[in-house]
Enzyme design. Structure first.
Site, PDB file in Angstrom:
ATOM      1  N   ASN A  62       9.745   8.344   3.887  1.00 59.77           N
ATOM      2  CA  ASN A  62       9.094   9.514   3.285  1.00 59.77           C
ATOM      3  C   ASN A  62       9.310   9.536   1.778  1.00 59.77           C
ATOM      4  O   ASN A  62      10.337   9.102   1.274  1.00 59.77           O
ATOM      5  CB  ASN A  62       9.544  10.821   3.950  1.00 59.77           C
ATOM      6  CG  ASN A  62      11.024  11.061   3.944  1.00 59.77           C
ATOM      7  OD1 ASN A  62      11.823  10.165   4.202  1.00 59.77           O
ATOM      8  ND2 ASN A  62      11.432  12.291   3.669  1.00 59.77           N
ATOM      9  N   GLU A  64       8.847  12.272  -1.312  1.00 60.32           N
ATOM     10  CA  GLU A  64       8.578  13.637  -1.771  1.00 60.32           C
ATOM     11  C   GLU A  64       8.316  13.647  -3.271  1.00 60.32           C
ATOM     12  O   GLU A  64       8.584  12.672  -3.970  1.00 60.32           O
ATOM     13  CB  GLU A  64       9.782  14.532  -1.469  1.00 60.32           C
ATOM     14  CG  GLU A  64      10.077  14.679  -0.002  1.00 60.32           C
ATOM     15  CD  GLU A  64      11.333  15.467   0.284  1.00 60.32           C
ATOM     16  OE1 GLU A  64      11.600  15.694   1.456  1.00 60.32           O
ATOM     17  OE2 GLU A  64      12.063  15.859  -0.659  1.00 60.32           O
ATOM     18  N   CYS A  73       4.696  11.511   4.316  1.00 61.09           N
ATOM     19  CA  CYS A  73       5.611  11.244   5.427  1.00 61.09           C
ATOM     20  C   CYS A  73       5.703   9.737   5.660  1.00 61.09           C
ATOM     21  O   CYS A  73       4.783   8.984   5.340  1.00 61.09           O
ATOM     22  CB  CYS A  73       5.101  11.907   6.698  1.00 61.09           C
ATOM     23  SG  CYS A  73       4.986  13.698   6.612  1.00 61.09           S
ATOM     24  N   GLU A  75       5.524   8.083   8.397  1.00 64.69           N
ATOM     25  CA  GLU A  75       4.522   7.600   9.343  1.00 64.69           C
ATOM     26  C   GLU A  75       3.183   7.340   8.652  1.00 64.69           C
ATOM     27  O   GLU A  75       2.544   6.313   8.853  1.00 64.69           O
ATOM     28  CB  GLU A  75       4.311   8.610  10.481  1.00 64.69           C
ATOM     29  CG  GLU A  75       5.552   8.906  11.290  1.00 64.69           C
ATOM     30  CD  GLU A  75       6.309  10.138  10.783  1.00 64.69           C
ATOM     31  OE1 GLU A  75       6.605  10.221   9.570  1.00 64.69           O
ATOM     32  OE2 GLU A  75       6.613  11.007  11.622  1.00 64.69           O
ATOM     33  N   CYS A 112       4.977  14.972  12.395  1.00 67.10           N
ATOM     34  CA  CYS A 112       4.433  16.296  12.088  1.00 67.10           C
ATOM     35  C   CYS A 112       2.952  16.339  12.497  1.00 67.10           C
ATOM     36  O   CYS A 112       2.370  15.320  12.863  1.00 67.10           O
ATOM     37  CB  CYS A 112       4.597  16.612  10.605  1.00 67.10           C
ATOM     38  SG  CYS A 112       3.470  15.700   9.520  1.00 67.10           S
TER      39      CYS A 112
END
Length: 160
Positions: A62, A64, A73, A75, A112
């Protein structure tokens, strides 16, 4: 008369003693990139590894940024990179591991909602499910046979 739509979902749980070599390799690769996550705002580290049909594996974590919660993310990062570089090679399995920076122990995590929908898009594109492996603190793999087990009423299912 009222109609009821019901969908059964399930995950398989595999203790470490029952992991396949392929699943164990994918989990290990996701763990190896976990600590490199750029998560200065949430301090929640996620690593992902994606196995393609041709045997190639891609990894990501991930990322940010200061306009938190905007970020990418693990994924979606690994799927985007793999599909950007191998757009015609089907993704087969996606492994996910996570932990809070201050914890030694892993956290149980599932993709998510945005990641679930992204996985769904690639399942539609290739006409085949992507196995999702999620490692929990007990070193068990929670395995979903495809995104339908995590997102039973997907956006493309509104008329079914």
């Amino acid at each position: 008369m009222t109609k009821k739509i019901e969908i059964k979902v399930s995950l398989q749980v595999f203790p470490k003693s029952e992991w396949t070599a392929e699943d164990g390799d994918l989990i290990t690769k996701a763990e190896q990139v976990l600590e490199n996550a750029h998560a200065p705002y949430s301090n929640f580290l996620v690593g992902a590894a994606l196995l393609l049909e041709n045997g190639e594996t891609f990894v990501a974590n991930n990322q940010e940024n200061v306009s938190f919660p905007v970020g990418v993310c693990a994924e979606r990062a690994v799927l985007s990179y793999a599909m950007g570089n191998r757009p015609n090679v089907r993704p087969v399995k996606l492994a996910i591991v996570a932990k809070r920076r201050q914890d030694a122990q892993l956290a149980t995590v599932t993709p998510c909602g945005l990641c679930r929908q992204t996985i769904n898009e690639y399942e539609i594109k290739f006409g085949h499910p992507i196995e999702i492996l999620m490692l929990n603190p007990a070193q068990e793999i929670l395995k979903a046979s495809g995104i339908d087990q995590l997102l039973p009423f997907r956006f493309n299912d509104l008329n079914s």
